[in-house]
Each structure stands twice: as structure tokens, then as C-alpha cells.
Design an enzyme around this catalytic site. Structure first.
Site, PDB file in Angstrom:
ATOM      1  N   SER A 129       0.961  -1.182  -0.044  1.00  0.00           N
ATOM      2  CA  SER A 129      -0.329  -0.199  -0.395  1.00  0.00           C
ATOM      3  C   SER A 129       1.016   1.316   0.059  1.00  0.00           C
ATOM      4  O   SER A 129       2.046   1.869  -0.021  1.00  0.00           O
ATOM      5  CB  SER A 129      -0.877  -0.016   1.207  1.00  0.00           C
ATOM      6  OG  SER A 129      -1.942  -1.290   1.132  1.00  0.00           O
ATOM      7  N   HIS A 134      -7.477  -0.042   6.115  1.00  0.00           N
ATOM      8  CA  HIS A 134      -7.395  -1.453   5.630  1.00  0.00           C
ATOM      9  C   HIS A 134      -7.016  -1.380   7.558  1.00  0.00           C
ATOM     10  O   HIS A 134      -7.330  -2.233   7.977  1.00  0.00           O
ATOM     11  CB  HIS A 134      -5.540  -1.512   5.369  1.00  0.00           C
ATOM     12  CG  HIS A 134      -5.753  -1.869   4.217  1.00  0.00           C
ATOM     13  ND1 HIS A 134      -6.667  -2.132   3.349  1.00  0.00           N
ATOM     14  CD2 HIS A 134      -4.852  -0.625   3.208  1.00  0.00           C
ATOM     15  CE1 HIS A 134      -6.152  -2.609   2.282  1.00  0.00           C
ATOM     16  NE2 HIS A 134      -5.681  -1.380   1.886  1.00  0.00           N
TER      17      HIS A 134
END
Length: 457
Positions: free
Chosen positions: A311, A388
Site C-alpha cells: 500500500s 485497512h
């Protein structure tokens, strides 16, 4: 009986009745004597009032379609005026609300609670419901919210209208209505074009680049779709199947990489998640997508053991630049300024010794930013981290120079992070984060995030 609770209305009719009404509104106007004057002679607010005033199914559907046509043709200034009218003229009926509140104060019965709830609902919510029934009504309402969002920074009072959009969208786009589809190189071209257009994390450089992401056996892509938005994806995730925890998106997307045999894959890497409809910002879609894709991949590929992301950290660069101006001890402040000045130059191709120095300085700051820098509500500042961690993932590892693209270097000086979805711990991590803001993180990353001293520079 209220306008919202007829025996049944055209806005909440059974599907087969709704399809019939849509067909009549498109082709049967002359038959019913319901043809309308030219759309360009209608103002949006007047049409909206007419929609709310009618109870007939067919006439209501025709008016809704006339409104949509007028909205599509309207000038930007007319659309903005309509957004203001939604706030000023389509709020709750004040007289009815005062009466319902008085009745409740005298007698807080279940019946009066229901009347108060009904009276408190803004008229614009019912307007949106009725517009939604028209063909392409849902798509136009999503577009309308995009136009509204462009006005919010200058006209914050319009947040009240935005809340009504979000209230309805959260019901219309809940998980029960979403369809998960696998997207591959054989998917229809209009959907593939949408992937190129909407990719928001790692730009897709044309059809050849898209083919490299979809065609190989060790690549997967999944998207959520809604029946009222036809072939427009709402959100999609790109997945790489690997045999290791990746540290660099450049390696995952390399033109000359060798595809992995699927039987050798032990790790599913979510390396790009992109929302496609700006008008649905803030509506939970990604958390459902990730969890369902994890379950589907585990079902289809039982050998997979690890589900991780690679990410970006989009807010890190801006935060670090701001930190270099914060008053610390003069020594630490000077060292931060020196680091930022070096990072603003062409440093990724520096020699190994200098890269090692920059890495030793950057990683503690990156860990501190992810785990310790919080908003007023106690959640992380970084939006990808909030997503997340809020889904129940664990912050696993920082990756120095994980993204050397111009965008990656600008946003986070190339720093990336792996979040891990441990199947047996997702719910526990989610609950701890939701209840008290606790971030699940590997001990090594948490140790790295300890308060920074000048010795790391």
C-alpha cells in the site's frame, strides 16, 4: 396516509411493476395523454416540486425522467442554484415538524415517535427516492452528489444535503445489492476501459499495461457492481499471486517479469484498490470487497496462506514536510530540514552509503507517522491506514523505495507499507480499532515507531 406510505407507490413498486412503468414513461406517453412541454422550458426546482406533488405512478415516472433530462442539459450555475434550493426549499416541513414535536412532548407514544420521525425527514429525501426510479436515476443521483461535493468547501451549509445523499446511498449500495465479478482480459471492453480510467493508485499506461495486469495466470482482479449502474464498476481491486511478501510495486508491475505458476503461490497481494464513483465517497464498499475477495481466493486456491497489501502512504510526504517546520530542539529541527531538503532532490539513484543513511532516518519517521500520528478522533491521519486498519488488518512492514514512480516519490518519498489480513484475527483487530483506536502492528514496526531522537538522523 402520507405520500411515502401509499398502498404502493411507483417509487417502491415491485420490480415487474417498476419495469412496466419505466417502459410506459419511455414509450407510452402519447397513449396516456401525458406528453410534456420541452424540457428546456422547465426549471429544476419547479420540476422537483411537481415530482413531489404527484401520486400517479406513470405521471410521476414521466416527471422524474423529465427532471433527469433537464438536469443533464442544465448549466453549471443552474445546477448550483438547484443544490441551494434543495437546502432551502426541500428540508423538513417546519409546521408538520413543530406539530409532531408538540404531540410527542405531550404523549411520547410509539405512534407519536413514528410521526415525529416522519416529519423530521427532509422532503429532498423523498425527492431523491422518486428520481431514483427513473431510468438512469441512480447514476444521475450519484453524479448530482459529485456536483454537490464541488460546492461544499465554499458553502458548508450544504453538508445537510450531502448527509441526505449519504443516508440513502448507504442503503441503496449496501452489500446485499452489490455483485462481485471477476474481471479478466476477456471481460467486455467497456469495463476494461473503465479500469484504465478509474485506476487511482498505479496508473495504467494503456491496453498493453492493462493486459499485463489481467492476462497472466498469477494475476486477479475483482470489482463490485450495482444492478442500477449497468456495467460501471463501483470499486475494484487488483491482486498479484506471489510466493513471498513483496517489498516493491515496481517488481510486481515490471514489464519483463516472469509469471509465477499458480500452484506455487502462497501469498495474495492486494496492490491497488480504486473507487470508481466519486459520488459514492464515504460509502463503505472497500471493506466488503476485501473480505469477500479473501474468502473467494481462499476457497479457489487453498494453498494461499498470506493475504497482504502493498500500500501507498499518501500523506507521509506532506506530513514530513510539515514536521520540518515544527519547533523541536534546534538540533532535531535542523536534521529534519536537512533530510527533507535531500528528499526533495534527485536522491533515489544515490550511492549505497547515502541510501542507507536516508533509510535509517526515514523508516522510524514512517512508522511513527503510521502508528502514532492521529486525528482528533484518535484515528490515524493517513487515509489508506484508516481503511485497512479499520478493516481488521495488521500493519506488517515498511518498504523503503517501494514505489519509485513520480507519484510515489512525491506522496511518500517512495515509502510503502504491507498490511496483513490474518483470517483468524480480522474481527478481533477490527473491534479493537473501532472501540478504542488500537492499531494491530508487528512488534518490530512498533519498536521502530518509538519517539525519534536526533541520533537517527
Amino acid at each position: 396516509m402520507s405520500n411515502k406510505d401509499p398502498v404502493f407507490g411507483w417509487w417502491d413498486a415491485p420490480p415487474f411493476i417498476g419495469e412496466l412503468i419505466q417502459s410506459l414513461s419511455g414509450r407510452g406517453r402519447a397513449l396516456f395523454g401525458l406528453s410534456s412541454p420541452p424540457v428546456q422550458n422547465r426549471d429544476l426546482t419547479g420540476l422537483a416540486e411537481m415530482i413531489l406533488s404527484r401520486r400517479g405512478e406513470v405521471s410521476g415516472a414521466i416527471l422524474a425522467e423529465a427532471f433527469l433530462e433537464a438536469y443533464r442539459q442544465a448549466r453549471a450555475s443552474d445546477r448550483e442554484a438547484f443544490m441551494r434550493a434543495l437546502l432551502d426549499r426541500f428540508g423538513p416541513d417546519r409546521t408538520a415538524l413543530d406539530a409532531a414535536a408538540s404531540a410527542y412532548n405531550l404523549d411520547p407514544s410509539a405512534q407519536n415517535i413514528a410521526r415525529l420521525h416522519e416529519a423530521a425527514e427532509p422532503r429532498r429525501q423523498e425527492l431523491f427516492r422518486r428520481i431514483n426510479f427513473a431510468k438512469r436515476g441512480t447514476a444521475t443521483l450519484v453524479e448530482m452528489r459529485e456536483h454537490l461535493m464541488d460546492m461544499l468547501s465554499k458553502e458548508p451549509a450544504l453538508q445537510a444535503v450531502d448527509l441526505d445523499f449519504c443516508h440513502l446511498f448507504s442503503s441503496w449500495f449496501n452489500r446485499g445489492f452489490l455483485m462481485l465479478r471477476s474481471i479478466d482480459w476477456t471481460t467486455p471492453a467497456n469495463i476494461l476501459e473503465a479500469l484504465i480510467r478509474y485506476e487511482a493508485v498505479h496508473d495504467i499506461d494503456g491496453w498493453d499495461d492493462l493486459r499485463r495486469r489481467l492476462a497472466p495466470a498469477d494475476r486477479r482482479c475483482f470489482g463490485f457492481f450495482h444492478p442500477q449502474l449497468e456495467d460501471e464498476p463501483l470499486i475494484f481491486v487488483e491482486v498479484a499471486l506471489t510466493d513471498h511478501l513483496p517489498a516493491s510495486v515496481d517488481a510486481l508491475l515490471a514489464r519483463d517479469r516472469q509469471p509465477l505458476e499458480v500452484q506455487q503461490a502462497t501469498t495474495a497481494v492486494f496492490y491497488s484498490i480504486s473507487n470508481c464513483q466519486r459520488g459514492l465517497a464515504g460509502i463503505s464498499l472497500g471493506n466488503f470487497l476485501i473480505k469477500q475477495v479473501v474468502n473467494d481466493l481462499k476457497r479457489d486456491l487453498p494453498r494461499l496462506e498470506n493475504f497482504v497489501t502493498l500500500s501507498p502512504i499518501p500523506g507521509f510526504g506532506a506530513w514530513l514536510r510539515g514536521e520540518s517546520r515544527v519547533t523541536d530542539s534546534e538540533e532535531i529541527k535542523l536534521e529534519k530540514q536537512r533530510l527533507v531538503a535531500r528528499l526533495e532532490g534527485d536522491w533515489a539513484s544515490a550511492d549505497e552509503h547515502e541510501l542507507d543513511q536516508i533509510q535509517r532516518a526515514m523508516l522510524p519517521l514512517g512508522a511513527h507517522y503510521l502508528l502514532n500520528v492521529r486525528r482528533g478522533n484518535g484515528r490515524p491521519v493517513d487515509p489508506v491506514a484508516r481503511f485497512h486498519l479499520g478493516n481488521g488488518a495488521q500493519a506488517e512492514r515498511l518498504n523503503f523505495l517501494g514505489d519509485r514512480s513520480p507519484k510515489g516519490m512525491r506522496q511518500s518519498y517512495g515509502l510503502m507499507v504491507n498490511y496483513r489480513y490474518r483470517l483468524g484475527e480480522i474481527e478481533k483487530n477490527h473491534e479493537a480499532y473501532a472501540e478504542n483506536g488500537h492499531i494491530a502492528a508487528m512488534p518490530a514496526l512498533r519498536k521502530l515507531a518509538q519517539p525519534v531522537s536526533q541520533e537517527v538522523f
